[in-house]
Design a protein around this motif. Structure first.
Motif, mmCIF file in Angstrom:
data_model
loop_
_atom_site.group_PDB
_atom_site.id
_atom_site.type_symbol
_atom_site.label_atom_id
_atom_site.label_comp_id
_atom_site.label_asym_id
_atom_site.label_seq_id
_atom_site.Cartn_x
_atom_site.Cartn_y
_atom_site.Cartn_z
ATOM 1 N N TRP A 167 1.009 -1.031 -0.061
ATOM 2 C CA TRP A 167 -0.136 -0.019 -0.049
ATOM 3 C C TRP A 167 0.960 1.254 0.178
ATOM 4 N N SER A 168 1.908 1.138 0.852
ATOM 5 C CA SER A 168 2.545 2.443 0.945
ATOM 6 C C SER A 168 3.116 3.057 -0.385
ATOM 7 N N PRO A 169 3.969 2.283 -1.101
ATOM 8 C CA PRO A 169 4.443 2.797 -2.354
ATOM 9 C C PRO A 169 3.420 3.306 -3.509
ATOM 10 N N ASP A 170 2.313 2.456 -3.270
ATOM 11 C CA ASP A 170 1.055 3.087 -4.210
ATOM 12 C C ASP A 170 0.501 4.203 -3.642
ATOM 13 N N PHE A 171 0.262 4.446 -2.359
ATOM 14 C CA PHE A 171 -0.475 5.730 -1.806
ATOM 15 C C PHE A 171 0.534 6.809 -1.909
ATOM 16 N N LEU A 172 1.898 6.573 -2.073
ATOM 17 C CA LEU A 172 2.576 7.982 -1.959
ATOM 18 C C LEU A 172 2.696 8.072 -3.580
ATOM 19 N N GLY A 173 2.919 7.625 -4.438
ATOM 20 C CA GLY A 173 2.724 7.936 -5.676
ATOM 21 C C GLY A 173 1.471 8.487 -5.928
ATOM 22 N N HIS A 174 0.331 8.389 -5.639
ATOM 23 C CA HIS A 174 -0.942 8.971 -5.577
ATOM 24 C C HIS A 174 -0.670 10.471 -4.956
ATOM 25 N N GLN A 175 -0.273 10.442 -3.616
ATOM 26 C CA GLN A 175 -0.109 11.760 -3.134
ATOM 27 C C GLN A 175 0.735 12.756 -3.988
ATOM 28 N N VAL A 176 1.915 12.087 -4.093
ATOM 29 C CA VAL A 176 2.740 12.954 -4.982
ATOM 30 C C VAL A 176 2.486 13.563 -6.425
ATOM 31 N N PHE A 177 1.383 12.854 -6.910
ATOM 32 C CA PHE A 177 0.937 13.363 -8.040
ATOM 33 C C PHE A 177 0.192 14.542 -7.964
ATOM 34 N N GLN A 178 -0.747 14.738 -6.562
ATOM 35 C CA GLN A 178 -1.236 15.727 -6.321
ATOM 36 C C GLN A 178 -0.552 16.974 -6.055
ATOM 37 N N LYS A 179 0.873 16.705 -5.346
ATOM 38 C CA LYS A 179 1.490 17.765 -4.851
ATOM 39 C C LYS A 179 2.308 18.451 -6.170
ATOM 40 N N ILE A 180 2.442 17.611 -7.163
ATOM 41 C CA ILE A 180 2.863 18.075 -8.523
ATOM 42 C C ILE A 180 1.892 18.857 -9.095
ATOM 43 N N SER A 181 0.620 18.612 -9.209
ATOM 44 C CA SER A 181 -0.298 19.236 -9.962
ATOM 45 C C SER A 181 -1.064 20.426 -9.234
ATOM 46 N N TYR A 182 -0.947 20.592 -7.768
ATOM 47 C CA TYR A 182 -1.842 21.543 -7.370
ATOM 48 C C TYR A 182 -0.841 22.680 -6.926
ATOM 49 N N PRO A 183 -1.629 23.913 -6.765
ATOM 50 C CA PRO A 183 -0.661 24.973 -6.845
ATOM 51 C C PRO A 183 -0.140 25.108 -5.029
ATOM 52 N N LYS A 184 0.581 26.092 -4.880
ATOM 53 C CA LYS A 184 1.001 26.313 -3.457
ATOM 54 C C LYS A 184 -0.295 26.538 -2.699
ATOM 55 N N ARG A 185 0.190 26.313 -1.258
ATOM 56 C CA ARG A 185 -0.992 26.692 0.056
ATOM 57 C C ARG A 185 -2.273 25.754 -0.358
ATOM 58 N N THR A 186 -1.994 24.465 -0.563
ATOM 59 C CA THR A 186 -3.023 23.477 -0.509
ATOM 60 C C THR A 186 -2.866 22.399 0.000
ATOM 61 N N GLU A 187 -1.900 22.440 1.090
ATOM 62 C CA GLU A 187 -1.544 21.196 1.986
ATOM 63 C C GLU A 187 -2.855 20.568 2.491
ATOM 64 N N ARG A 188 -3.652 21.364 2.747
ATOM 65 C CA ARG A 188 -4.859 20.983 3.833
ATOM 66 C C ARG A 188 -5.805 19.987 2.707
ATOM 67 N N VAL A 189 -5.735 19.957 1.381
ATOM 68 C CA VAL A 189 -6.590 19.153 0.998
ATOM 69 C C VAL A 189 -5.970 18.158 -0.121
ATOM 70 N N LEU A 190 -4.547 17.836 0.510
ATOM 71 C CA LEU A 190 -3.900 16.989 -0.281
ATOM 72 C C LEU A 190 -4.211 15.637 0.392
ATOM 73 N N MET A 191 -4.333 14.361 -0.318
ATOM 74 C CA MET A 191 -4.619 13.008 0.099
ATOM 75 C C MET A 191 -3.933 12.717 1.282
ATOM 76 N N ASP A 192 -4.544 12.264 2.350
ATOM 77 C CA ASP A 192 -3.698 12.011 3.939
ATOM 78 C C ASP A 192 -3.543 10.416 3.564
#
Length: 506
Positions: A306-331
């Motif tokens: 699970w961990s590498p799978d979940f990590l890849g999904h979260q990172v994709f959000q970090k790359i695509s989202y603008p700054k100051r959106t930490e609250r809405v990133l996948m936990d």
């Protein structure tokens, strides 16, 4: 968080969000209509920045988030992916157990109804930063081994859910994600994206050759490449899934490929005792203590992946989202919690699904710059429609539609994200080792061994390694690698090495 002033986003005439103090007002108060912004991208960025998701408390549409037409794209991709993946798991079980195609179809419909309830409840209502609980695709090759060893699907699912909850409660998932460098994560994304793209291209050609029209696959893929490039040029990549599905299905049908709607409207059997009867459903009855012992190592491996799978999904959000959106990133831990609860409930009810983070949802959602909850609600609605109506299931699993949807909606974006993460610094060494080791065994092995080498400073950034604590540098990575590799050795997943326990030899 810092209070550093950020420039306005894409010409946004409104005051930009610069600190948490700017979010003392509610989402409703901070929301501005689309007409207040110079372009759609600025509006979507602002929506991500002003959202204030609440854990384990009600998050309501229009009070805490809004629906936008961009949300329909990830919801559509997710529904297609769900039908395909659950169908693959049910079919993989059905063959060795002697179950019919009718069992597979009915269980897929059942799972669509089950997942609709849970994605709306958790990702749309109670845990808005938990990605939807999808299907554990990397587990599919293991299922024949589980069946051959005498594994019971209910026992397997319940143990996956139990181990997942333990990992979520201990915050183990987010801990491992934080210890994974950009190089390791980027390499993992590159491998998954490349392997997935190649597999779908092969699947489409295999289908086309099977109907004696191999040229259809070439034309469909060529036109999909051109379409994707055009969408990239006009920054409309989030439209890739619906337009590619329309293009692939339309071109294939126009060129003479056979297609017919065959799955009529209806409901599956909703009685769990039917599914776990000795002469009905799975025809296995309820599991015994021995059933849990048999599937124990497979369940450990499933959750470890699970961990590498979940990590890849979260990172994709970090790359695509603008700054100051930490609250809405996948936990990651909340996603593990919702996936585990959904897994336990689904297994008790009789479903064939084994849960994981829903990749065919989160990747298109990140591209479209949309938060999780609104698309989650639409995904639940689409799954209900597909399960009850029936006909959309036929279209979703038709190869010209399914293959191009997975290629442009999941695997090509993963490749792009992997390349983006390995552009700077000493990341290419770690990325290359991940790909190498993943090709040797599987992505879970590649991630775990490279985690050790990277954190020890043998590859990658030595400065990063020097700043890690003793626990982070080698104790946790080594323990993770030993446990994961040990379980793989037990069940016979290490190439050229027989299973250490005779019961798992196949």
């Amino acid at each position: 968080m810092s209070n550093t002033q950020l420039p306005p986003l894409d010409g946004n005439p409104q005051q930009p969000i610069t600190s948490d103090n700017d979010l003392q007002d509610s989402y409703v108060d901070l929301h501005k209509p689309n007409s207040s912004f110079k372009n759609r991208n600025a509006y979507l960025n602002h929506e991500l920045q002003i959202m204030q998701p609440k854990r384990w408390r009600p998050n309501l549409p229009f009070r805490d988030y809004r629906f936008e037409y961009e949300d329909t794209i990830p919801a559509m991709a997710a529904t297609i992916g769900k039908v395909v993946m659950v169908g693959a798991i049910a079919a993989t079980f059905a063959g060795p157990l002697g179950l019919s195609d009718a069992f597979v179809l009915e269980n897929v419909r059942y799972e669509l109804l089950i997942v609709a309830f849970f994605v709306i409840l958790f990702s749309g209502f109670l845990l808005p930063t938990a990605n939807l609980a999808g299907t554990h695709g990397p587990l599919i090759p293991l299922i024949p081994i589980v069946v051959a060893a005498g594994g019971h699907p209910m026992a397997f699912g319940l143990l996956i859910g139990a181990f997942g909850l333990l990992l979520a409660i201990s915050k183990g998932g987010s801990l491992l994600a934080n210890l994974t460098s950009k190089g390791v994560c980027g390499g993992l994304l590159l491998y998954l994206g490349f392997i997935g793209t190649i597999s779908q291209v092969k699947n489409l050609f295999a289908w086309a050759e099977g109907i004696g029209m191999a040229h259809i696959a070439f034309v469909v893929i060529l036109l999909t490449i051109i379409l994707y490039a055009v969408l990239e040029n006009f920054q409309k990549r989030w439209l890739a899934v619906p337009l590619s599905c329309l293009l692939g299905g339309g071109v294939a049908f126009a060129m003479g490929a056979p297609f017919a709607f065959e799955t009529a409207p209806g409901l599956p059997n909703m009685n769990p005792m039917y599914w776990w009867g000795e002469d009905t459903g799975w025809m296995l009855g309820l599991p015994t203590i021995e059933s849990f012992v048999v599937v124990l190592p497979f369940a450990v491996l499933a959750v470890a992946m699970w961990s590498p799978d979940f990590l890849g999904h979260q990172v994709f959000q970090k790359i695509s989202y603008p700054k100051r959106t930490e609250r809405v990133l996948m936990d990651i831990d909340d996603t593990m919690t919702s996936a585990s609860i959904r897994q336990v409930a689904g297994s008790l009810l009789g479903g064939a699904n084994f849960a994981s983070s829903w990749g065919t949802y989160i990747v298109p959602a990140a591209i479209a710059k949309r938060p999780i909850p609104a698309g989650a609600v639409l995904t639940g609605v689409f799954c209900l429609i597909a399960g009850i109506w029936g006909y959309p299931m036929d279209l979703a699993i038709w190869e010209p539609v399914m293959c191009v949807a997975l290629i442009v909606g999941v695997f090509i974006p993963l490749l792009e994200a992997g390349m983006e993460m390995t552009r700077e610094g000493k990341t290419t060494q770690s990325a290359a080792i991940v790909v190498f080791a993943s090709a040797l065994v599987n992505p879970a092995f590649g991630w775990s061994i490279t985690l050790v080498l990277d954190n020890l400073g043998l590859i990658g950034s030595k400065e990063r390694s020097a700043n890690l604590t003793k626990m982070s540098r080698w104790i946790i990575p080594v323990v993770t690698f030993v446990i994961l590799t040990g379980v793989m050795a037990i069940v016979g997943m290490l190439p050229g090495i027989p299973a250490l326990l005779p019961n798992f030899r196949h």
